[in-house]
Design a protein around this motif. Structure first.
Motif, short mmCIF file in Angstrom:
data_model
loop_
_atom_site.label_atom_id
_atom_site.label_comp_id
_atom_site.label_asym_id
_atom_site.label_seq_id
_atom_site.Cartn_x
_atom_site.Cartn_y
_atom_site.Cartn_z
N UNK A 110 0.82 -1.20 0.00
CA UNK A 110 0.00 0.00 0.00
C UNK A 110 0.86 1.26 0.00
N UNK A 111 0.43 2.37 -0.57
CA UNK A 111 -0.82 2.51 -1.31
C UNK A 111 -0.69 2.00 -2.75
N UNK A 112 -1.78 1.48 -3.28
CA UNK A 112 -1.76 1.04 -4.67
C UNK A 112 -1.85 2.27 -5.57
N UNK A 113 -1.18 2.21 -6.72
CA UNK A 113 -1.16 3.40 -7.56
C UNK A 113 -1.74 3.21 -8.95
N UNK A 114 -2.26 2.03 -9.22
CA UNK A 114 -3.00 1.82 -10.46
C UNK A 114 -4.43 1.45 -10.06
N UNK A 115 -5.40 2.12 -10.71
CA UNK A 115 -6.79 1.93 -10.31
C UNK A 115 -7.70 1.77 -11.52
N UNK A 116 -8.73 0.96 -11.35
CA UNK A 116 -9.78 0.87 -12.32
C UNK A 116 -10.84 1.92 -12.04
N UNK A 117 -11.88 1.93 -12.85
CA UNK A 117 -12.93 2.95 -12.73
C UNK A 117 -14.00 2.56 -11.74
N UNK A 118 -14.02 1.30 -11.33
CA UNK A 118 -14.99 0.85 -10.33
C UNK A 118 -16.20 0.18 -10.93
N UNK A 119 -16.80 -0.70 -10.16
CA UNK A 119 -18.04 -1.36 -10.55
C UNK A 119 -18.94 -1.44 -9.32
#
Length: 125
Positions: A110-119
């Motif tokens: 952590x922290x994660x630095x790649x993210x999706x847009x969410x569902x």
């Protein structure tokens, strides 16, 4: 690294859903991936994570109900969610990190630095 989630929806309490996260780009650099969730008015929380070596982490609230897995042949991360409860309702995000990790020591990168847009996952009572 690009992450695209799918699989969210509306389900009744006690039901199941499987979320998927397709990864593309410089995926060779990823050391761990995870699923976060954020409910309205609450902080984003790490629900589950998996290292490149297959070690896993689960939040206490989902242990025994959720299973994180990965298919490296498809560059896809999954979250199987069983026995869903209304408090599981949230936006679920796929995330990844290139940082070094040590799951045995409680270091999940952590922290994660790649993210999706969410569902969105909505569990009705």
């Amino acid at each position: 690294v690009q992450l695209v989630e799918s699989g969210g929806g509306l389900v009744q309490a006690g039901g199941s859903l499987r979320l998927s996260c397709a990864a593309s780009g410089s995926i060779f650099s990823i050391n761990a991936m995870g699923w976060y969730r954020q409910a309205p008015g609450k902080e984003r929380e790490l629900v589950a994570a998996i290292s490149s070596g297959g070690s896993t982490y689960y939040a206490d609230s989902v242990k025994g109900r959720f299973t994180i897995s990965r298919d490296d042949t498809k560059n896809t991360l999954y979250l199987q969610m069983n026995s869903l409860k209304p408090y599981d309702t949230a936006m679920y995000y796929c995330a990844a990190t290139s940082a070094s990790v040590s799951f045995d020591r409680g270091d999940y990168g952590l922290p994660y630095h790649y993210w999706g847009q969410g569902t969105q996952v909505t569990v009705s009572s």
